[in-house]
Write an enzyme that holds these catalytic residues in place. Sequence first.
Site, PDB file in Angstrom:
ATOM      1  N   HIS A 126      33.507  45.135  37.054  1.00 29.80           N
ATOM      2  CA  HIS A 126      34.963  45.040  36.891  1.00 29.80           C
ATOM      3  C   HIS A 126      35.319  43.945  35.888  1.00 29.80           C
ATOM      4  CE1 HIS A 126      39.229  44.892  38.280  1.00 29.80           C
ATOM      5  NE2 HIS A 126      39.081  43.596  38.033  1.00 29.80           N
ATOM      6  N   GLU A 127      34.691  42.764  36.008  1.00 30.33           N
ATOM      7  CA  GLU A 127      34.999  41.658  35.104  1.00 30.33           C
ATOM      8  C   GLU A 127      34.543  41.975  33.677  1.00 30.33           C
ATOM      9  OE1 GLU A 127      36.973  39.445  36.047  1.00 30.33           O
ATOM     10  OE2 GLU A 127      36.890  39.947  38.168  1.00 30.33           O
ATOM     11  N   HIS A 130      37.106  44.138  32.025  1.00 31.29           N
ATOM     12  CA  HIS A 130      38.239  43.407  31.453  1.00 31.29           C
ATOM     13  C   HIS A 130      37.926  42.959  30.029  1.00 31.29           C
ATOM     14  CE1 HIS A 130      41.156  43.159  34.635  1.00 31.29           C
ATOM     15  NE2 HIS A 130      40.340  42.568  35.490  1.00 31.29           N
ATOM     16  N   GLU A 188      44.004  46.036  35.938  1.00 27.52           N
ATOM     17  CA  GLU A 188      43.106  45.980  37.086  1.00 27.52           C
ATOM     18  C   GLU A 188      42.560  47.360  37.424  1.00 27.52           C
ATOM     19  OE1 GLU A 188      41.946  43.318  38.541  1.00 27.52           O
ATOM     20  OE2 GLU A 188      43.128  42.016  37.255  1.00 27.52           O
TER      21      GLU A 188
END
Length: 267
Positions: A126-127, A130, A188
């Site tokens: 997920h990071e 980003h 997100e």
Amino acid sequence: MRWIHCLAIGALSLTLTACATSPTGRQQLTLVSDAQLNEMGAQAFDQYQQDLPQADAASQRYAQCVAEAIVGALPAEQQRAQDWQIRVFESEQANAFALPGGYMGINTGLLSVAQTQDQLAAVVGHEIGHVLARHANERVSTQTATQLGLSVLSSVSGMQGPGGQQMMGALGLGAQYGVLLPFSRRHESEADVIGLRLMADAGFDPRASVALWENMEAAGGARPPAWMSTHPSQGQRMAGLQANMPEAVARYEQARQAGRTPNCPRP
């Protein structure tokens, strides 16, 4: 109020030529130099490491192992484009962050929620999502464009008195809940989808991402309504993950067949 709408659009039109496309095919507004943001990310990461206590060596190796497996499955140009680094910080908050340039941090509180390497891979993926989607650039650019629009409204429409200030306050609130926060929620959700693909490509079981959010939900805590939050609700996140799960599982099975079987011992 139609003239306000038209004026705001006109104020922002000069910026809309700086468009990019995210990894999911979404159009983005990017006004800032990536090199500049990456430098700022490196400086912020150095400051984090100076100011915050870091976890033990075993926790650092664990997070590094998961991150290296995911980065190693990226195309070569994406591997080289960022200075991929990850650190674990001592904090009870179940949180993680990503900075431009590929710098990531995970709190020890999150390691308690992410109970397996696959669940931690959902966080790291997920990071990384980003970073790959340039969300920091888009966020800064959106805020810049919004402030430009409000500034033009204030100066051109003569809203300098108390009534004008009250209206500008309302417009600012509308911009926050109508533009800035939805972009954050969209980021997100997009990072969830990208991260699901990344962890699967690296050989981590994407189904663990849902288990992670079940753990987060069990951890509880009061939260604002979804429309006032910078993050989707946990129910929304799990629904989004489930919707993209068939593709992710297929990618995971293909990665395992290709010999990607990460083994990161949990401390």
